[in-house]
Design an enzyme around this catalytic site. Structure first.
Site, PDB file in Angstrom:
ATOM      1  N   ARG A  84       0.839  -1.187   0.000  1.00 41.67           N
ATOM      2  CA  ARG A  84       0.000   0.000   0.000  1.00 41.67           C
ATOM      3  C   ARG A  84       0.882   1.248   0.000  1.00 41.67           C
ATOM      4  NH1 ARG A  84      -3.398  -2.831  -1.457  1.00 41.67           N
ATOM      5  NH2 ARG A  84      -5.482  -3.199  -0.628  1.00 41.67           N
TER       6      ARG A  84
ATOM      7  N   GLU B 114      -4.369   6.695  -6.060  1.00 45.39           N
ATOM      8  CA  GLU B 114      -4.413   5.902  -7.278  1.00 45.39           C
ATOM      9  C   GLU B 114      -5.800   5.998  -7.921  1.00 45.39           C
ATOM     10  OE1 GLU B 114      -1.330   2.431  -5.676  1.00 45.39           O
ATOM     11  OE2 GLU B 114      -3.473   2.014  -5.827  1.00 45.39           O
TER      12      GLU B 114
ATOM     13  N   HIS C  14       0.407  -0.536  -9.890  1.00 44.62           N
ATOM     14  CA  HIS C  14      -0.405  -1.392  -9.014  1.00 44.62           C
ATOM     15  C   HIS C  14      -0.849  -2.660  -9.759  1.00 44.62           C
ATOM     16  CE1 HIS C  14      -3.005  -1.187  -5.159  1.00 44.62           C
ATOM     17  NE2 HIS C  14      -2.765  -2.458  -5.482  1.00 44.62           N
TER      18      HIS C  14
END
Length: 317
Positions: free
Chosen positions: A234, A263, A284
């Site tokens: 994270r 994000e 990601h």
């Protein structure tokens, strides 16, 4: 009671998703913005979300909502205390990324440890072509064998990463004693000692009040100047401004990140501007192998159907 199941951000999952067997209505929205959440969930008994946040101001407008299925392991987008207080079941995904995330972490580690980006840039700039011998040594190349990997997070991803490190590369592994809860059977090393001793720090813990900015300026300065920082967990685990300063001033040798605090970074992000061969940023996708996503999709609907049957699994409420 009739059941309406609504998937708020179907585009976040590249896999086949079956309709829950009991659902009279099953509706998929590719994306959902903040102003459309309540409207789209009106009358729904089950909501599916990956990254669309469901906070108290939203949930109090949805009295029929009985279950939230999170299409991810992390559930920080959900107001868990509100759900507990109002009897809304919340289930997340477990163990689906046990191979893909550790493999991505090691892809970053290997690229940085061996300075692959720096050497590629040199080749593209013609350095090899001008070399007086068959190769050149402009950048340090470090072996992983015998190096120390420090892991923050003792869950299945941390343990899988540790297994690759030990069995595949002959690394020494230290699990950092950073925050509760602690996992039985895992030997912990004081967090400060891990920071000082590790050649690579890899983050595999959830984002909580205890772990937010667990790596900041103080921690970065404690690391070896030759050490790497890897984050496939994270973005909020690391103080990103401190990381930029650490890279600029040489507190650490490099960093590989798959996550940001915001994000997608639609309005820009300082880490997007870092143009250094010792920093790698991927969007990601560590979790997103084809096999892992299909496993996730299948477990997602399993979670919903088992909740309906009265034998829920993977509850976080």
């Amino acid at each position: 009671m009739s059941h309406r199941v609504v998937f708020l951000d179907r585009a976040s999952l590249k896999a086949s998703v079956r309709k829950p067997f009991f659902a009279e209505e099953y509706i998929e929205h590719q994306q959902t913005d903040s102003v459309s959440i309540v409207e789209r969930l009106q009358g729904a008994t089950v909501a599916i979300t990956n990254k669309v946040p469901l906070r108290e101001d939203i949930l109090k407008e949805l009295p029929q909502l009985k279950m939230i299925a999170v299409a991810a392991t992390g559930y920080d987008v959900i107001d868990i205390p509100y759900c507990k207080a109002h009897g809304i079941a919340v289930a997340n995904i477990r163990n689906y990324a046990v191979h893909t995330v550790p493999e991505h972490a090691f892809a970053l580690i290997l690229a940085l440890r061996r300075n692959i980006l720096a050497y590629r840039q040199d080749v593209e700039a013609g350095v090899w072509q001008r070399s007086e011998q068959f190769c050149f040594f402009n950048h340090a190349i470090g072996d992983l064998h015998g190096a120390t990997l420090g892991i923050v997070g003792e869950g299945v991803l941390g343990e899988a990463t540790a297994k690759i490190a030990r069995d595949g590369f002959g690394m020494k592994v230290l699990f950092a004693d950073h925050a509760p809860p602690k996992k039985p059977g895992v030997t912990f090393t004081p967090f400060a000692d891990v920071l000082k001793e590790a050649d690579v720090i890899s983050l595999h813990c959830p984002l909580t009040a205890d772990t937010r900015n667990v790596i900041g300026e103080k921690e970065l300065k404690m690391m070896k100047p030759s050490a790497l920082l890897i984050n496939t967990s994270r973005g909020g685990l690391v103080d990103e401004q401190a990381l930029i300063k650490a890279l600029q001033e040489g507190w650490i040798a490099g960093a590989g990140f798959d996550v940001l605090t915001t994000e997608p970074p639609t309005h820009g992000h300082p880490l997007l501007e870092v143009r250094r061969p010792n920093f790698i940023l991927t969007p990601h996708v560590a979790w997103a192998s084809d096999g892992a996503m299909q496993f996730l999709a299948d477990q997602l609907i399993d979670n919903i159907e088992l909740w309906f049957k009265g034998t829920p699994q993977h509850l976080v409420t």
